[in-house]
Design a protein around this motif. Structure first.
Motif, PDB file in Angstrom:
ATOM      1  N   ARG A   1      13.600   2.519   3.047  1.00  0.00           N
ATOM      2  CA  ARG A   1      13.110   2.468   2.426  1.00  0.00           C
ATOM      3  C   ARG A   1      11.183   2.862   3.067  1.00  0.00           C
ATOM      4  O   ARG A   1      10.325   2.592   1.705  1.00  0.00           O
ATOM      5  N   GLY A   2      11.231   2.351   3.809  1.00  0.00           N
ATOM      6  CA  GLY A   2       9.307   3.699   4.312  1.00  0.00           C
ATOM      7  C   GLY A   2       9.509   5.026   4.010  1.00  0.00           C
ATOM      8  O   GLY A   2       8.569   4.998   3.183  1.00  0.00           O
ATOM      9  N   ALA A   3      10.883   5.564   2.981  1.00  0.00           N
ATOM     10  CA  ALA A   3      10.348   6.821   3.097  1.00  0.00           C
ATOM     11  C   ALA A   3      10.036   6.815   1.624  1.00  0.00           C
ATOM     12  O   ALA A   3       9.846   7.430   0.925  1.00  0.00           O
ATOM     13  N   ARG A   4      11.193   5.838   0.355  1.00  0.00           N
ATOM     14  CA  ARG A   4      10.810   5.501  -0.854  1.00  0.00           C
ATOM     15  C   ARG A   4       8.954   4.448  -0.973  1.00  0.00           C
ATOM     16  O   ARG A   4       8.693   5.517  -1.972  1.00  0.00           O
ATOM     17  N   ILE A   5       9.091   4.054  -0.534  1.00  0.00           N
ATOM     18  CA  ILE A   5       7.640   3.252  -0.921  1.00  0.00           C
ATOM     19  C   ILE A   5       6.235   4.785  -0.496  1.00  0.00           C
ATOM     20  O   ILE A   5       5.888   4.571  -1.073  1.00  0.00           O
ATOM     21  N   PHE A   6       6.803   5.497   0.780  1.00  0.00           N
ATOM     22  CA  PHE A   6       5.600   5.886   1.280  1.00  0.00           C
ATOM     23  C   PHE A   6       5.624   7.429   0.500  1.00  0.00           C
ATOM     24  O   PHE A   6       4.555   8.236  -0.407  1.00  0.00           O
ATOM     25  N   ARG A   7       6.890   7.635  -0.750  1.00  0.00           N
ATOM     26  CA  ARG A   7       6.643   8.551  -1.604  1.00  0.00           C
ATOM     27  C   ARG A   7       6.270   8.330  -3.023  1.00  0.00           C
ATOM     28  O   ARG A   7       5.208   9.190  -3.241  1.00  0.00           O
ATOM     29  N   ASP A   8       6.346   7.180  -3.271  1.00  0.00           N
ATOM     30  CA  ASP A   8       5.507   6.893  -3.908  1.00  0.00           C
ATOM     31  C   ASP A   8       4.378   6.444  -4.293  1.00  0.00           C
ATOM     32  O   ASP A   8       3.533   6.023  -5.864  1.00  0.00           O
ATOM     33  N   VAL A   9       4.062   6.146  -2.795  1.00  0.00           N
ATOM     34  CA  VAL A   9       2.403   5.842  -2.759  1.00  0.00           C
ATOM     35  C   VAL A   9       1.551   7.734  -2.311  1.00  0.00           C
ATOM     36  O   VAL A   9       0.497   7.216  -3.191  1.00  0.00           O
ATOM     37  N   THR A  10       2.036   8.594  -2.232  1.00  0.00           N
ATOM     38  CA  THR A  10       1.465   9.854  -1.599  1.00  0.00           C
ATOM     39  C   THR A  10       1.637  10.507  -3.126  1.00  0.00           C
ATOM     40  O   THR A  10       0.658  11.144  -3.834  1.00  0.00           O
ATOM     41  N   ARG A  11       2.440  10.420  -4.195  1.00  0.00           N
ATOM     42  CA  ARG A  11       2.533  10.733  -5.509  1.00  0.00           C
ATOM     43  C   ARG A  11       1.412   9.996  -6.200  1.00  0.00           C
ATOM     44  O   ARG A  11       0.845  11.085  -6.891  1.00  0.00           O
ATOM     45  N   GLU A  12       1.509   8.707  -6.122  1.00  0.00           N
ATOM     46  CA  GLU A  12       0.197   7.963  -6.617  1.00  0.00           C
ATOM     47  C   GLU A  12      -1.281   7.898  -6.760  1.00  0.00           C
ATOM     48  O   GLU A  12      -2.083   7.891  -7.324  1.00  0.00           O
ATOM     49  N   ASN A  13      -0.886   8.208  -5.158  1.00  0.00           N
ATOM     50  CA  ASN A  13      -2.952   8.771  -4.137  1.00  0.00           C
ATOM     51  C   ASN A  13      -3.210  10.129  -3.972  1.00  0.00           C
ATOM     52  O   ASN A  13      -3.615  10.061  -2.655  1.00  0.00           O
ATOM     53  N   VAL A  14      -2.603  11.140  -4.815  1.00  0.00           N
ATOM     54  CA  VAL A  14      -2.731  12.449  -4.107  1.00  0.00           C
ATOM     55  C   VAL A  14      -5.198  12.090  -4.030  1.00  0.00           C
ATOM     56  O   VAL A  14      -5.495  11.975  -4.767  1.00  0.00           O
ATOM     57  N   GLY A  15      -5.064  12.867  -2.750  1.00  0.00           N
ATOM     58  CA  GLY A  15      -6.619  13.794  -2.517  1.00  0.00           C
ATOM     59  C   GLY A  15      -7.699  12.282  -2.071  1.00  0.00           C
ATOM     60  O   GLY A  15      -8.328  11.698  -1.627  1.00  0.00           O
ATOM     61  N   LYS A  16      -6.695  11.389  -1.719  1.00  0.00           N
ATOM     62  CA  LYS A  16      -7.112   9.799  -1.222  1.00  0.00           C
ATOM     63  C   LYS A  16      -6.724   9.578  -0.127  1.00  0.00           C
ATOM     64  O   LYS A  16      -5.730  10.383   0.763  1.00  0.00           O
ATOM     65  N   ARG A  17      -7.353   8.569   1.251  1.00  0.00           N
ATOM     66  CA  ARG A  17      -7.394   8.017   2.343  1.00  0.00           C
ATOM     67  C   ARG A  17      -6.620   7.496   2.217  1.00  0.00           C
ATOM     68  O   ARG A  17      -6.617   6.305   1.703  1.00  0.00           O
ATOM     69  N   MET A  18      -5.841   8.024   3.475  1.00  0.00           N
ATOM     70  CA  MET A  18      -4.632   6.590   3.956  1.00  0.00           C
ATOM     71  C   MET A  18      -4.449   6.385   5.358  1.00  0.00           C
ATOM     72  O   MET A  18      -4.861   7.107   6.539  1.00  0.00           O
ATOM     73  N   ALA A  19      -4.858   5.280   5.846  1.00  0.00           N
ATOM     74  CA  ALA A  19      -5.049   4.485   6.943  1.00  0.00           C
ATOM     75  C   ALA A  19      -4.035   3.828   7.427  1.00  0.00           C
ATOM     76  O   ALA A  19      -3.298   3.707   7.098  1.00  0.00           O
ATOM     77  N   ILE A  20      -3.404   4.298   9.211  1.00  0.00           N
ATOM     78  CA  ILE A  20      -2.681   3.822  10.029  1.00  0.00           C
ATOM     79  C   ILE A  20      -3.304   2.945  11.282  1.00  0.00           C
ATOM     80  O   ILE A  20      -3.958   3.324  12.047  1.00  0.00           O
ATOM     81  N   LEU A  21      -3.117   1.930  10.918  1.00  0.00           N
ATOM     82  CA  LEU A  21      -3.855   0.801  11.905  1.00  0.00           C
ATOM     83  C   LEU A  21      -3.125   0.387  12.910  1.00  0.00           C
ATOM     84  O   LEU A  21      -1.605   0.347  13.021  1.00  0.00           O
ATOM     85  N   LEU A  22      -3.050   0.016  14.148  1.00  0.00           N
ATOM     86  CA  LEU A  22      -3.041  -0.971  15.324  1.00  0.00           C
ATOM     87  C   LEU A  22      -3.451  -2.037  15.421  1.00  0.00           C
ATOM     88  O   LEU A  22      -4.370  -2.067  16.008  1.00  0.00           O
ATOM     89  N   ILE A  23      -2.020  -3.102  14.585  1.00  0.00           N
ATOM     90  CA  ILE A  23      -2.746  -4.566  14.701  1.00  0.00           C
ATOM     91  C   ILE A  23      -2.207  -5.277  16.113  1.00  0.00           C
ATOM     92  O   ILE A  23      -0.645  -5.177  16.212  1.00  0.00           O
TER      93      ILE A  23
END
Length: 620
Positions: free
Chosen positions: A357-379
């Motif tokens: 599931r994470g791979a599918r979501i990540f593929r779609d998000v990265t395809r639509e946001n090339v060149g932008k920053r993605m943040a990984i947070l620890l909550i």
């Protein structure tokens, strides 16, 4: 016959100097101190913190007697408790401008009061266990089956994604116990799927199902892969526990693996069991979000405001960053994170492995946001920290993600640990719990010290009266044995417990037993008419085999306790094993050195002081 060469006396002299140096710190006692450590998983303490702490104390006019950095914390030693309390308040205000969101933990502590020249030689006192200092002890059982089960469930989704991407039609993928069952409609598709699984998921062993007419494959994790998954789960749990226990401000917490599936947590000085349980059982999550970086949003950040739909956080380098509130992925979709290197640039990188599931979501998000920053947070506890915020270079599919760029190998390792340590990889259950009060610990120290002291003096008195000069030499060797044992425990920074004190008393008894064997053997040689010099040589040589046999058998038992024991049993075993090694050195090598030094140079020796030698009545 009874003379030692110079190099043997050199060894004896060096061992005495070693024993004195590393035993001394235990006699200086402890001084009040303040410990500064990281209060957030994403905040790493560095040597530069020494300067910040020193400047804050100088600004407040507070003098210290020592400033130390051990890699995980900064510790400052003071002359009295009043100065310690003032320094704690000063450092808390200087290091944590926002008391509601502290980045650094400033806790009271106790440090060895030994002089700096001893500390520079790494001569430190022994740690005191919970039963001597007071605190909380937990023994946690990690559910290894659940860790493997979670990975199997994630692999089921991965295989579905693999079949779809490779255009392999199947009749269903389901879990069957510890295996994954894949059904097909024809044998040709089954063989293509077998090759695809072997190529994409090498950790799985694939076999044909033997029953039924429908073509089926059964995929199971290889033994090495299953063991690696369980080991990683245990390491991740230990890292998570370490990050959480930092908030307690414990001076010397012990968090270590015991056996294959257990973790020992010892918190000296902590008396609040409920708080300790709450922190050990707390949950944390990872979240992946996009960074707010439109011109209007960046202008708002520069103006000190937060636009609608964004939240303000701080990166690891201290720079502010705006992150969207919408969560793309959570830590539940992350299977693993390992440090490595970029295959093209050979720069340090972090490799992430997502579930299906994470791979599918990540593929779609990265395809639509090339060149932008993605943040990984620890909550954690409602507060978030940005672990990393990389730029998306290209579409990322397949569930394997790489984070790289301007990162050292150590930073890559730290980032991988943080990503894995957001939550426990496998459930843990407290199977043993003990709480010891500080007053009881002080009483235990006094009783243990007095029992060892009186036992030692009693043995010395008996040996001196019964064996005369040889008894005095045996008593000196016994004292050297105790000196070397305490020096080794201090050098290894072992934790001394009440069973450890009992092991010291037992070691003294076993060590003097070796000298009793030697002295009686010398007496026997004298009864049989040997000259004093010959009796000394034969006594030591012929008693050695018996001493070695008895110590080796005791050593085997001690090693078994060390390997399979836990808690107090393990503390007893550590002292017992080290005591056996030092006793063989002192009782045989050292005591013979003293005897040779006293009697060895007398050519016409007619009598030795070894007590009354009973000879058989020849007339009878």
């Amino acid at each position: 016959m009874n003379r030692y060469p110079a190099w043997k006396y050199a060894i004896i002299a060096l061992s005495l100097v070693f024993g004195l140096l590393y035993t001394l710190p235990n006699f200086f006692g402890e001084a009040p101190a303040v410990q500064v450590s990281s209060g957030k998983a994403t905040l790493k303490i560095e040597a530069s913190m020494l300067g910040r702490v020193e400047s804050a104390l100088e600004g407040a006019g507070i003098e210290n007697t020592g400033l130390f950095f051990d890699g995980n914390s900064v510790k400052v030693r003071f002359g009295d408790t009043d100065t310690q309390l003032r320094a704690k308040d000063v450092l808390a205000r200087a290091l944590n401008p926002d008391p509601a969101d502290p980045g650094w933990i400033v806790a009271l502590n106790l440090l060895s009061n030994s002089p700096n020249w001893l500390t520079s030689l790494h001569a430190l006192p022994m740690y005191l266990g919970l039963d001597l200092r007071g605190g909380v002890h937990f023994l946690l059982q990690v559910d290894m089956k659940q860790a493997l089960s979670k990975r199997i469930d994630g692999t089921v989704g991965d295989l579905r994604t693999l079949m779809r991407d490779r255009n392999l039609r199947h009749a269903g993928i389901a879990r069957a116990g510890d295996a994954i069952e894949i059904r097909f409609r024809d044998a040709a598709t089954l063989e293509r799927a077998r090759a695809a699984i072997a190529d994409a998921v090498p950790d799985l062993a694939v076999a044909d199902a033997t029953d039924g007419t429908e073509p089926r494959l059964l995929a199971t994790f290889r033994p090495q892969a299953a063991q690696r998954i369980q080991e990683n789960a245990l390491r991740q749990n230990i890292t998570t526990l370490s990050n959480r226990i930092n908030e307690l401000g414990v001076a010397e917490p012990v968090i270590q693996q015991q056996g294959l599936d257990r973790v020992v947590v010892q918190l000296p000085g902590v008396q609040d069991t409920a708080k300790a349980k709450d922190i050990l059982g707390r949950t944390a999550t990872l979240e992946v979000r996009m960074v707010c970086e439109s011109p209007d949003e960046l202008a708002a950040l520069a103006a000190g405001t937060v636009p609608f739909g964004c939240e303000r956080y701080t990166e690891r380098d201290g720079q502010p960053i705006l992150v969207r509130k919408q969560v793309i992925l959570t830590g539940e979709n992350l299977n693993d994170a390992q440090a490595g290197f970029d295959s093209q640039t050979q720069e340090p990188a972090v490799h992430l492995n997502l579930d299906a599931r994470g791979a599918r979501i990540f593929r779609d998000v990265t395809r639509e946001n090339v060149g932008k920053r993605m943040a990984i947070l620890l909550i954690e506890r409602g507060k978030g920290e940005v672990v990393t915020a990389p730029v998306i270079r290209t579409e990322i599919g397949g569930g394997r993600v790489q984070i790289s760029g301007r990162m050292t190998s150590q930073e890559a390792n730290d980032t991988a640990l943080l990503l894995r340590a957001g939550s426990l990889a496998a459930p843990m259950e407290i199977v043993e719990e003990r709480t010891i009060g500080p007053s009881l610990g002080a009483e235990n120290i006094a009783k243990g010290f007095h029992s060892t002291l009186w036992g030692f003096l009693t043995v010395v008195a008996f040996m001196s009266l019964y064996y005369m000069l040889f008894g005095v030499i045996s008593s000196i060797a016994l004292g050297v044995n105790l000196l070397l044992l305490i020096a080794l425990l201090s050098l290894l920074q072992a934790t001394l417990t009440l069973p450890g004190i009992a092991a010291i008393a037992l070691t003294l008894g076993m060590a003097i037993d070796a000298n009793v064997l030697i002295n009686e053997r010398v007496r026997e040689e004298l009864r049989e008419g040997a000259t004093p010099q010959a009796a000394i040589a034969a006594g030591y040589d012929r008693a050695w085999a018996t001493i070695l046999d008895s110590n080796v058998t005791s050593l085997i038992a001690g090693v078994a306790l060390l390997l399979f024991g836990s808690g107090p049993v393990r503390g007893f075993a550590v002292v017992h094993v080290l005591g056996l090694l030092t006793s063989m050195f002192s009782a045989v090598f050292f005591s013979r050195g003293l005897v040779n030094l006293w009697y060895g140079r007398q050519r016409k020796l007619t009598k030795i002081s070894i007590g009354q030698i009973w000879k058989p009545d020849t007339a009878a």
